[in-house]
Write a protein that holds these residues in place. Structure first.
Motif, PDB file in Angstrom:
ATOM      1  N   THR A 113       0.841  -1.202   0.000  1.00  0.00           N
ATOM      2  CA  THR A 113       0.000   0.000   0.000  1.00  0.00           C
ATOM      3  C   THR A 113       0.871   1.244   0.000  1.00  0.00           C
ATOM      4  OG1 THR A 113      -0.121  -0.001   2.423  1.00  0.00           O
ATOM      5  CG2 THR A 113      -1.854  -1.187   1.217  1.00  0.00           C
ATOM      6  N   ASP A 114       0.325   2.328  -0.558  1.00  0.00           N
ATOM      7  CA  ASP A 114       1.011   3.617  -0.599  1.00  0.00           C
ATOM      8  C   ASP A 114      -0.005   4.684  -0.177  1.00  0.00           C
ATOM      9  OD1 ASP A 114       2.164   6.129  -1.467  1.00  0.00           O
ATOM     10  OD2 ASP A 114       3.593   4.910  -2.632  1.00  0.00           O
ATOM     11  N   ALA A 115       0.342   5.484   0.805  1.00  0.00           N
ATOM     12  CA  ALA A 115      -0.597   6.471   1.366  1.00  0.00           C
ATOM     13  C   ALA A 115      -0.793   7.688   0.469  1.00  0.00           C
ATOM     14  CB  ALA A 115      -0.117   6.922   2.750  1.00  0.00           C
ATOM     15  N   ASP A 116       0.033   7.811  -0.577  1.00  0.00           N
ATOM     16  CA  ASP A 116      -0.139   8.937  -1.484  1.00  0.00           C
ATOM     17  C   ASP A 116      -1.378   8.743  -2.348  1.00  0.00           C
ATOM     18  OD1 ASP A 116       2.136  10.392  -0.676  1.00  0.00           O
ATOM     19  OD2 ASP A 116       3.433   9.064  -1.869  1.00  0.00           O
ATOM     20  N   GLU A 117      -1.737   9.813  -3.079  1.00  0.00           N
ATOM     21  CA  GLU A 117      -2.897   9.766  -3.956  1.00  0.00           C
ATOM     22  C   GLU A 117      -2.465   9.813  -5.409  1.00  0.00           C
ATOM     23  OE1 GLU A 117      -5.433  12.982  -2.873  1.00  0.00           O
ATOM     24  OE2 GLU A 117      -6.088  12.070  -0.984  1.00  0.00           O
ATOM     25  N   GLY A 118      -3.372   9.431  -6.303  1.00  0.00           N
ATOM     26  CA  GLY A 118      -3.087   9.492  -7.728  1.00  0.00           C
ATOM     27  C   GLY A 118      -1.957   8.571  -8.122  1.00  0.00           C
ATOM     28  N   VAL A 119      -1.212   9.026  -9.137  1.00  0.00           N
ATOM     29  CA  VAL A 119      -0.112   8.194  -9.631  1.00  0.00           C
ATOM     30  C   VAL A 119       0.956   8.006  -8.561  1.00  0.00           C
ATOM     31  CG1 VAL A 119      -0.507   8.758 -12.057  1.00  0.00           C
ATOM     32  CG2 VAL A 119       1.000  10.214 -10.658  1.00  0.00           C
ATOM     33  N   LEU A 167      15.384 -14.429  -3.881  1.00  0.00           N
ATOM     34  CA  LEU A 167      14.358 -13.672  -4.588  1.00  0.00           C
ATOM     35  C   LEU A 167      14.008 -12.450  -3.746  1.00  0.00           C
ATOM     36  CD1 LEU A 167      11.930 -16.516  -5.670  1.00  0.00           C
ATOM     37  CD2 LEU A 167      13.621 -15.375  -7.097  1.00  0.00           C
ATOM     38  N   ILE A 168      13.892 -11.302  -4.390  1.00  0.00           N
ATOM     39  CA  ILE A 168      13.532 -10.072  -3.691  1.00  0.00           C
ATOM     40  C   ILE A 168      12.405  -9.401  -4.463  1.00  0.00           C
ATOM     41  CG2 ILE A 168      14.344  -7.846  -2.825  1.00  0.00           C
ATOM     42  CD1 ILE A 168      17.202  -9.006  -2.980  1.00  0.00           C
ATOM     43  N   ILE A 169      11.309  -9.117  -3.766  1.00  0.00           N
ATOM     44  CA  ILE A 169      10.175  -8.434  -4.384  1.00  0.00           C
ATOM     45  C   ILE A 169      10.354  -6.931  -4.205  1.00  0.00           C
ATOM     46  CG2 ILE A 169       7.672  -8.160  -4.377  1.00  0.00           C
ATOM     47  CD1 ILE A 169       7.521 -10.924  -3.066  1.00  0.00           C
ATOM     48  N   VAL A 170      10.213  -6.207  -5.291  1.00  0.00           N
ATOM     49  CA  VAL A 170      10.322  -4.747  -5.270  1.00  0.00           C
ATOM     50  C   VAL A 170       8.933  -4.154  -5.536  1.00  0.00           C
ATOM     51  CG1 VAL A 170      11.410  -2.704  -6.281  1.00  0.00           C
ATOM     52  CG2 VAL A 170      12.698  -4.860  -6.108  1.00  0.00           C
ATOM     53  N   ALA A 171       8.481  -3.277  -4.646  1.00  0.00           N
ATOM     54  CA  ALA A 171       7.236  -2.536  -4.859  1.00  0.00           C
ATOM     55  C   ALA A 171       7.600  -1.057  -5.001  1.00  0.00           C
ATOM     56  CB  ALA A 171       6.284  -2.746  -3.686  1.00  0.00           C
ATOM     57  N   HIS A 172       7.204  -0.449  -6.119  1.00  0.00           N
ATOM     58  CA  HIS A 172       7.532   0.967  -6.326  1.00  0.00           C
ATOM     59  C   HIS A 172       6.272   1.701  -6.771  1.00  0.00           C
ATOM     60  CE1 HIS A 172       7.471   0.819 -10.762  1.00  0.00           C
ATOM     61  NE2 HIS A 172       7.941  -0.421 -10.614  1.00  0.00           N
ATOM     62  N   ASP A 173       6.231   3.017  -6.475  1.00  0.00           N
ATOM     63  CA  ASP A 173       5.084   3.812  -6.922  1.00  0.00           C
ATOM     64  C   ASP A 173       5.402   4.452  -8.257  1.00  0.00           C
ATOM     65  OD1 ASP A 173       6.659   6.080  -6.435  1.00  0.00           O
ATOM     66  OD2 ASP A 173       5.854   6.330  -4.409  1.00  0.00           O
ATOM     67  N   MET A 174       4.414   5.159  -8.791  1.00  0.00           N
ATOM     68  CA  MET A 174       4.567   5.783 -10.102  1.00  0.00           C
ATOM     69  C   MET A 174       4.854   7.286  -9.969  1.00  0.00           C
ATOM     70  SD  MET A 174       4.177   3.207 -12.069  1.00  0.00           S
ATOM     71  CE  MET A 174       3.945   3.970 -13.681  1.00  0.00           C
ATOM     72  N   GLY A 175       5.327   7.663  -8.787  1.00  0.00           N
ATOM     73  CA  GLY A 175       5.575   9.076  -8.524  1.00  0.00           C
ATOM     74  C   GLY A 175       6.616   9.686  -9.443  1.00  0.00           C
TER      75      GLY A 175
END
Length: 308
Positions: A14-20, A95-103
């Motif tokens: 989860t990411d607390a930011d909004e939009g992209v 194995l490493i999972i990467v989660a990134h936002d579209m900021g």
């Protein structure tokens, strides 16, 4: 051993930011050339669903794990993304999972280790360990001849199975019909050669067909799940010496010297070793006069060598 495309896991970040700035995408950290285990899996960038891309073999690698040393600059610059430290055996995949936002202009990302344990299936046949160099190509067992039914001859314990748990249980079979129909007598058959089959299948049965065909199929040199065993019968002293003739005839001169050799008697014992040593003894010596129908015991007129 499952076909590629098998569902493994579904990750969620989860990411607390909004939009992209709050839209999350997923990927594997593609580590260096020395570790390409991430190629065995696929992670959907949008849903986080992880599936396999190849057949996985537990016997080659039982646990797929991670021990990330995070290379991203965020870990070193922002305490919000602490460096992940997980101690894992070097022989395990990482194995490493990467989660990134579209900021924009700079996206944020975080990493999470994943362990995938492979459940064992019974996909390996037991095999017999090869004997040490220079030793017999077969397992040798011995049992005294005329042993009563139920006598333990020996144990066949050299088979191993690469599976684990109940899948690693080894069942042993005589690869062919061997029935004891009578007492085992070393003097008739000194040894028996049999083939032992090690199998994961407790209902295994030997192949049917012509004897020559079965012999070709049941060849320990070609099939490591087969073991040649030779059962040798140990001798017991169960044979009576037998003279080479039913009756011997010899003559002696009236003036023969004491100690003169008259005749050589030969008796054979079919046992072996010390059990085959024959000892000779004179039981009686009787004199039959030519002009009489009677006979009399004359004592120690002759002697015989005790051993020949």
């Amino acid at each position: 051993e499952q076909l590629p495309g098998l569902l493994v896991y579904e990750v969620h970040a989860t990411d607390a930011d909004e939009g992209v700035n709050g839209e999350v995408r997923y990927a594997f950290l593609q580590t260096g050339a020395g570790n390409r285990d991430w190629e065995s899996f696929h992670i959907d960038a949008m849903s986080g669903v992880i599936t396999t891309t190849v057949k996985l073999d537990r016997e080659k690698q039982a646990l797929l794990s991670v021990s990330p040393q995070c290379p991203c600059h965020f870990c070193n610059q922002d305490s919000t993304f602490p460096l992940l430290k997980v101690t894992v055996c070097k022989s395990l995949s990482q194995l490493i999972i990467v989660a990134h936002d579209m900021g924009q202009p700079v996206p944020y990302e975080t990493m999470q280790p994943l362990q995938v344990a492979l459940l064992d299936i019974d996909d390996n046949e037991p095999v017999f360990l090869k004997p040490p160099r220079g030793s017999l190509p077969y397992q040798r067992l011995t049992v005294p001849e005329h042993s009563p039914p139920g006598t333990v001859v020996g144990n066949i314990t050299r088979a191993v199975d690469a599976d684990e748990g109940s899948n690693a249980i080894v069942y042993y079979f005589i690869a062919g019909e061997l029935k004891v129909l009578k007492d085992l007598d070393r003097e008739e058959i000194p040894a028996y050669s049999i083939i032992i089959k090690a199998s994961s299948n407790r209902s295994w049965t030997p192949p049917k067909g012509q004897r020559s065909l079965r012999a070709k199929v049941l060849d320990p040199a070609l099939d490591p799940s087969l073991l040649a065993v030779q059962i040798e019968l140990e001798d017991i002293n169960d044979q009576t010496p037998r003279f080479s003739k039913a009756e011997y005839t010899a003559g002696v001169a009236a003036n023969a010297k004491v100690g003169s050799e008259l005749i050589k008697l030969v008796a054979i014992d079919n046992d072996i070793g010390n059990n085959s040593v024959v000892q000779y003894h004179i039981v009686t010596i009787r004199y039959f006069p030519t002009r009489s129908n009677g006979s009399e015991d004359v004592g120690n007129v002759f002697t015989i060598g005790e051993k020949v």
